[in-house]
Scaffold this motif. Structure first.
Motif, mmCIF file in Angstrom:
data_model
loop_
_atom_site.group_PDB
_atom_site.id
_atom_site.type_symbol
_atom_site.label_atom_id
_atom_site.label_comp_id
_atom_site.label_asym_id
_atom_site.label_seq_id
_atom_site.Cartn_x
_atom_site.Cartn_y
_atom_site.Cartn_z
ATOM 1 N N ILE A 176 107.337 65.712 10.536
ATOM 2 C CA ILE A 176 108.456 65.811 9.615
ATOM 3 C C ILE A 176 107.963 66.399 8.294
ATOM 4 C CG2 ILE A 176 110.127 64.442 8.294
ATOM 5 C CD1 ILE A 176 110.253 62.581 10.752
ATOM 6 N N GLY A 177 108.702 67.384 7.793
ATOM 7 C CA GLY A 177 108.339 68.066 6.556
ATOM 8 C C GLY A 177 107.665 69.404 6.775
ATOM 9 N N ASP A 178 107.141 69.651 7.980
ATOM 10 C CA ASP A 178 106.520 70.939 8.275
ATOM 11 C C ASP A 178 107.577 72.042 8.276
ATOM 12 O OD1 ASP A 178 103.998 69.849 8.530
ATOM 13 O OD2 ASP A 178 104.018 69.825 10.715
ATOM 14 N N VAL A 179 107.157 73.248 7.907
ATOM 15 C CA VAL A 179 108.042 74.405 7.954
ATOM 16 C C VAL A 179 107.647 75.248 9.155
ATOM 17 C CG1 VAL A 179 108.788 76.503 6.772
ATOM 18 C CG2 VAL A 179 108.423 74.405 5.466
ATOM 19 N N VAL A 180 108.616 75.473 10.041
ATOM 20 C CA VAL A 180 108.394 76.256 11.253
ATOM 21 C C VAL A 180 109.197 77.552 11.125
ATOM 22 C CG1 VAL A 180 108.694 76.323 13.761
ATOM 23 C CG2 VAL A 180 108.037 74.185 12.640
ATOM 24 N N THR A 181 108.526 78.678 11.313
ATOM 25 C CA THR A 181 109.180 79.983 11.278
ATOM 26 C C THR A 181 109.112 80.578 12.677
ATOM 27 O OG1 THR A 181 108.458 80.275 8.997
ATOM 28 C CG2 THR A 181 109.248 82.247 10.150
ATOM 29 N N VAL A 182 110.274 80.945 13.202
ATOM 30 C CA VAL A 182 110.360 81.510 14.547
ATOM 31 C C VAL A 182 110.884 82.930 14.428
ATOM 32 C CG1 VAL A 182 111.371 81.281 16.837
ATOM 33 C CG2 VAL A 182 110.845 79.233 15.507
ATOM 34 N N ASP A 201 116.321 71.615 8.961
ATOM 35 C CA ASP A 201 117.111 72.143 7.858
ATOM 36 C C ASP A 201 116.800 73.628 7.782
ATOM 37 O OD1 ASP A 201 118.695 72.322 5.547
ATOM 38 O OD2 ASP A 201 116.984 71.895 4.251
ATOM 39 N N ASP A 202 117.813 74.461 7.880
ATOM 40 C CA ASP A 202 117.625 75.908 7.867
ATOM 41 C C ASP A 202 117.288 76.375 6.458
ATOM 42 O OD1 ASP A 202 117.644 78.617 8.306
ATOM 43 O OD2 ASP A 202 119.721 78.723 8.975
ATOM 44 N N LEU A 203 116.117 76.965 6.282
ATOM 45 C CA LEU A 203 115.674 77.463 4.985
ATOM 46 C C LEU A 203 115.928 78.957 4.827
ATOM 47 C CD1 LEU A 203 112.198 75.675 4.857
ATOM 48 C CD2 LEU A 203 114.356 74.891 3.864
ATOM 49 N N SER A 204 116.249 79.634 5.924
ATOM 50 C CA SER A 204 116.375 81.087 5.896
ATOM 51 C C SER A 204 117.788 81.549 5.618
ATOM 52 C CB SER A 204 115.892 81.674 7.225
ATOM 53 O OG SER A 204 116.664 81.162 8.285
ATOM 54 N N GLY A 205 118.746 80.646 5.649
ATOM 55 C CA GLY A 205 120.132 81.043 5.439
ATOM 56 C C GLY A 205 120.743 81.721 6.639
ATOM 57 N N GLY A 206 120.021 81.739 7.749
ATOM 58 C CA GLY A 206 120.528 82.357 8.973
ATOM 59 C C GLY A 206 121.398 81.389 9.752
ATOM 60 N N SER A 207 121.883 81.863 10.868
ATOM 61 C CA SER A 207 122.686 80.987 11.719
ATOM 62 C C SER A 207 121.766 80.204 12.651
ATOM 63 C CB SER A 207 123.671 81.822 12.532
ATOM 64 O OG SER A 207 122.989 82.740 13.328
ATOM 65 N N PRO A 208 122.235 79.057 13.143
ATOM 66 C CA PRO A 208 121.410 78.282 14.075
ATOM 67 C C PRO A 208 121.138 79.082 15.333
ATOM 68 C CG PRO A 208 123.566 77.260 13.760
ATOM 69 C CD PRO A 208 123.520 78.472 12.893
ATOM 70 N N PRO A 209 120.088 78.744 16.061
ATOM 71 C CA PRO A 209 119.766 79.505 17.265
ATOM 72 C C PRO A 209 120.925 79.451 18.261
ATOM 73 C CG PRO A 209 118.486 77.484 17.163
ATOM 74 C CD PRO A 209 119.220 77.607 15.863
ATOM 75 N N PRO A 266 113.816 87.530 18.997
ATOM 76 C CA PRO A 266 114.303 88.905 19.064
ATOM 77 C C PRO A 266 115.579 89.142 18.246
ATOM 78 C CG PRO A 266 113.764 88.105 21.257
ATOM 79 C CD PRO A 266 113.639 86.948 20.313
ATOM 80 N N HIS A 267 116.437 88.144 18.148
ATOM 81 C CA HIS A 267 117.719 88.322 17.459
ATOM 82 C C HIS A 267 117.686 87.958 15.979
ATOM 83 C CE1 HIS A 267 117.463 84.261 19.073
ATOM 84 N NE2 HIS A 267 118.200 83.889 18.054
ATOM 85 N N ALA A 268 116.689 87.212 15.538
ATOM 86 C CA ALA A 268 116.614 86.792 14.138
ATOM 87 C C ALA A 268 115.290 86.096 13.862
ATOM 88 C CB ALA A 268 117.759 85.833 13.821
ATOM 89 N N THR A 269 114.940 86.032 12.587
ATOM 90 C CA THR A 269 113.793 85.248 12.156
ATOM 91 C C THR A 269 114.331 84.074 11.364
ATOM 92 O OG1 THR A 269 112.347 87.169 12.091
ATOM 93 C CG2 THR A 269 111.668 85.261 10.804
ATOM 94 N N LEU A 270 113.978 82.883 11.797
ATOM 95 C CA LEU A 270 114.483 81.679 11.153
ATOM 96 C C LEU A 270 113.328 80.844 10.620
ATOM 97 C CD1 LEU A 270 117.126 80.608 13.814
ATOM 98 C CD2 LEU A 270 117.595 81.540 11.562
ATOM 99 N N ALA A 271 113.492 80.338 9.405
ATOM 100 C CA ALA A 271 112.539 79.395 8.819
ATOM 101 C C ALA A 271 113.278 78.074 8.667
ATOM 102 C CB ALA A 271 112.045 79.896 7.473
#
Length: 97
Positions: free
Chosen positions: A49-55, A84-92, A58-63
């Motif tokens: 908990i608290g770690d930041v995961v960036t994926v 918690d979405d940090l990238s402002g993108g849409s959920p997967p 192919p369709h988007a980069t999400l942090a």
């Protein structure tokens, strides 16, 4: 693994970033995932908990910031509570929904 940690591939699957756990493991092993800014190729890497995961999918980069570890792969609304979405993108978008 400690109770406050979870395998990266398992968490990605629970959070619905991948349709299957093997695809989640491949995302990590192919280098498309960063944990706290560092690229990881180890699907068994422990995250907490608290770690930041960036994926970089192919369709988007999400942090996202990990909010929970989960105990099962539940419905999308339940999975959304794990981060918690940090990238402002849409959920997967899981095609199996």
């Amino acid at each position: 693994m400690r109770e406050d940690r979870q395998r990266l591939d398992k968490w990605l699957w629970f959070a619905r970033f991948a349709r299957t756990r093997s695809l989640a493991a491949r995302l990590a092993s192919d280098g498309f995932v960063r944990v706290n800014g560092s690229r990881t190729e180890n699907p068994a890497k422990g995250i907490g908990i608290g770690d930041v995961v960036t994926v970089a999918a192919p369709h988007a980069t999400l942090a996202v910031r990990v909010l929970g570890l989960g105990v099962r792969r539940g419905p999308a609304p339940e999975a959304r509570l794990l981060y918690d979405d940090l990238s402002g993108g849409s959920p997967p978008q899981d095609p199996s929904l």
